[in-house]
Design a protein around this motif. Structure first.
Motif, PDB file in Angstrom:
ATOM      1  N   ILE A  83       0.826  -1.131   0.066  1.00  0.00           N
ATOM      2  CA  ILE A  83      -0.113  -0.040   0.037  1.00  0.00           C
ATOM      3  C   ILE A  83       0.681   1.241  -0.138  1.00  0.00           C
ATOM      4  O   ILE A  83       1.622   1.382   1.019  1.00  0.00           O
ATOM      5  N   PHE A  84       0.679   2.188  -0.948  1.00  0.00           N
ATOM      6  CA  PHE A  84       1.389   3.362  -1.035  1.00  0.00           C
ATOM      7  C   PHE A  84       0.831   4.618  -0.020  1.00  0.00           C
ATOM      8  O   PHE A  84      -0.736   4.748  -0.261  1.00  0.00           O
ATOM      9  N   GLN A  85       1.506   5.132   0.920  1.00  0.00           N
ATOM     10  CA  GLN A  85       1.097   6.243   1.807  1.00  0.00           C
ATOM     11  C   GLN A  85       1.747   7.378   1.372  1.00  0.00           C
ATOM     12  O   GLN A  85       2.881   7.553   1.664  1.00  0.00           O
ATOM     13  N   GLY A  86       1.246   8.351   0.588  1.00  0.00           N
ATOM     14  CA  GLY A  86       2.014   9.420  -0.057  1.00  0.00           C
ATOM     15  C   GLY A  86       2.340  10.456   1.007  1.00  0.00           C
ATOM     16  O   GLY A  86       1.772  10.766   2.111  1.00  0.00           O
ATOM     17  N   THR A  87       3.177  11.385   0.595  1.00  0.00           N
ATOM     18  CA  THR A  87       3.310  12.774   1.232  1.00  0.00           C
ATOM     19  C   THR A  87       2.214  13.595   1.303  1.00  0.00           C
ATOM     20  O   THR A  87       1.274  13.538   0.510  1.00  0.00           O
ATOM     21  N   ASN A  88       2.042  14.275   2.606  1.00  0.00           N
ATOM     22  CA  ASN A  88       0.961  15.155   2.647  1.00  0.00           C
ATOM     23  C   ASN A  88      -0.312  14.484   2.895  1.00  0.00           C
ATOM     24  O   ASN A  88      -1.417  15.159   2.770  1.00  0.00           O
ATOM     25  N   GLU A  89      -0.419  13.535   3.397  1.00  0.00           N
ATOM     26  CA  GLU A  89      -1.683  12.729   3.757  1.00  0.00           C
ATOM     27  C   GLU A  89      -1.768  13.075   5.127  1.00  0.00           C
ATOM     28  O   GLU A  89      -0.844  13.202   6.007  1.00  0.00           O
ATOM     29  N   PHE A  90      -3.223  13.209   5.640  1.00  0.00           N
ATOM     30  CA  PHE A  90      -3.659  13.409   6.900  1.00  0.00           C
ATOM     31  C   PHE A  90      -3.771  12.184   7.733  1.00  0.00           C
ATOM     32  O   PHE A  90      -4.477  11.217   7.119  1.00  0.00           O
ATOM     33  N   ILE A  91      -2.788  12.147   8.950  1.00  0.00           N
ATOM     34  CA  ILE A  91      -3.004  10.981   9.527  1.00  0.00           C
ATOM     35  C   ILE A  91      -3.344  11.533  10.899  1.00  0.00           C
ATOM     36  O   ILE A  91      -2.982  12.682  11.405  1.00  0.00           O
ATOM     37  N   SER A  92      -3.889  10.528  11.741  1.00  0.00           N
ATOM     38  CA  SER A  92      -4.157  10.970  13.160  1.00  0.00           C
ATOM     39  C   SER A  92      -4.392   9.724  14.004  1.00  0.00           C
ATOM     40  O   SER A  92      -4.576   8.534  13.627  1.00  0.00           O
ATOM     41  N   ARG A  93      -4.201  10.040  15.363  1.00  0.00           N
ATOM     42  CA  ARG A  93      -4.567   9.066  16.484  1.00  0.00           C
ATOM     43  C   ARG A  93      -5.026   9.837  17.702  1.00  0.00           C
ATOM     44  O   ARG A  93      -4.886  11.271  17.719  1.00  0.00           O
TER      45      ARG A  93
END
Length: 189
Positions: A46-56
């Motif tokens: 799975i590709f997870q690109g730059t500038n993606e919003f992630i949270s916890r």
């Protein structure tokens, strides 16, 4: 193979994959989006690109580098490979995890679920290869009442992963580079 509620839950190239991690007691942990690229003999990529919003809970940010998530067909872990832009120069971050599972929630969106078991195998440019969060694992072993057999399984898997990464054994042998290339060439989410 990862458990599927139904064969239609299986991810397809281009699908949005929302990785939803939780802790052993069910509390939420990281939520990270990505795009399904495909699979090989080791698992799903799975590709997870730059500038993606992630949270916890208690934290949210935009990613500063590209990453490739490998969800293995077998094993108690998931691996994230990072590119050279990672701000802390992390190259590889392996989460020990259990109950890896998929669930399709829309025609082109699949959730990936796992329980994070604290222990991490990490490789950085500055520090090299090491095991992280052993203190958190020891604390949660008591507080969250991890079963003894599960602890033994996690510790064994952790040691095996350290050996595999140190020896550059597949899938930690550089094959992530081809998946990075594919992810960067494919349309974004």
């Amino acid at each position: 193979m990862l458990p599927l509620q139904h064969e239609l839950d299986a991810p397809r190239p281009g699908d949005l994959v929302v990785a939803r991690n939780r802790k052993f007691d069910g509390t939420a942990h990281w939520v990270v989006p990505g795009r399904y690229l495909g699979s090989d003999e080791f698992g799903h990529w799975i590709f997870q690109g730059t500038n993606e919003f992630i949270s916890r809970p208690g934290a949210a940010l935009y990613t500063e580098s590209d990453a490739i998530l490998l969800i293995p067909f077998t094993g108690d872990w998931v691996a994230t490979f990072y590119d050279e832009a990672h701000p802390e120069r992390v190259e590889l971050y392996i989460d020990l995890a259990i109950e890896l599972a998929w669930r399709r929630i829309r025609p082109d969106v699949v959730e990936f679920h796992m329980i994070d078991m604290d222990l991490d195998v990490v490789r950085t440019q500055a520090r090299g290869l090491y095991v992280d969060d052993e203190d958190e694992f020891a604390q949660h072993r008591i507080e969250l009442a991890y079963p003894d057999e599960l602890c033994t399984r996690m510790e064994s898997a952790c040691a095996d992963l350290v050996t595999a990464v140190a020896g550059a054994n597949a899938p930690f042998d550089g094959r992530d580079a081809a998946w990075f290339t594919l992810g960067r060439m494919s349309p974004s989410l």
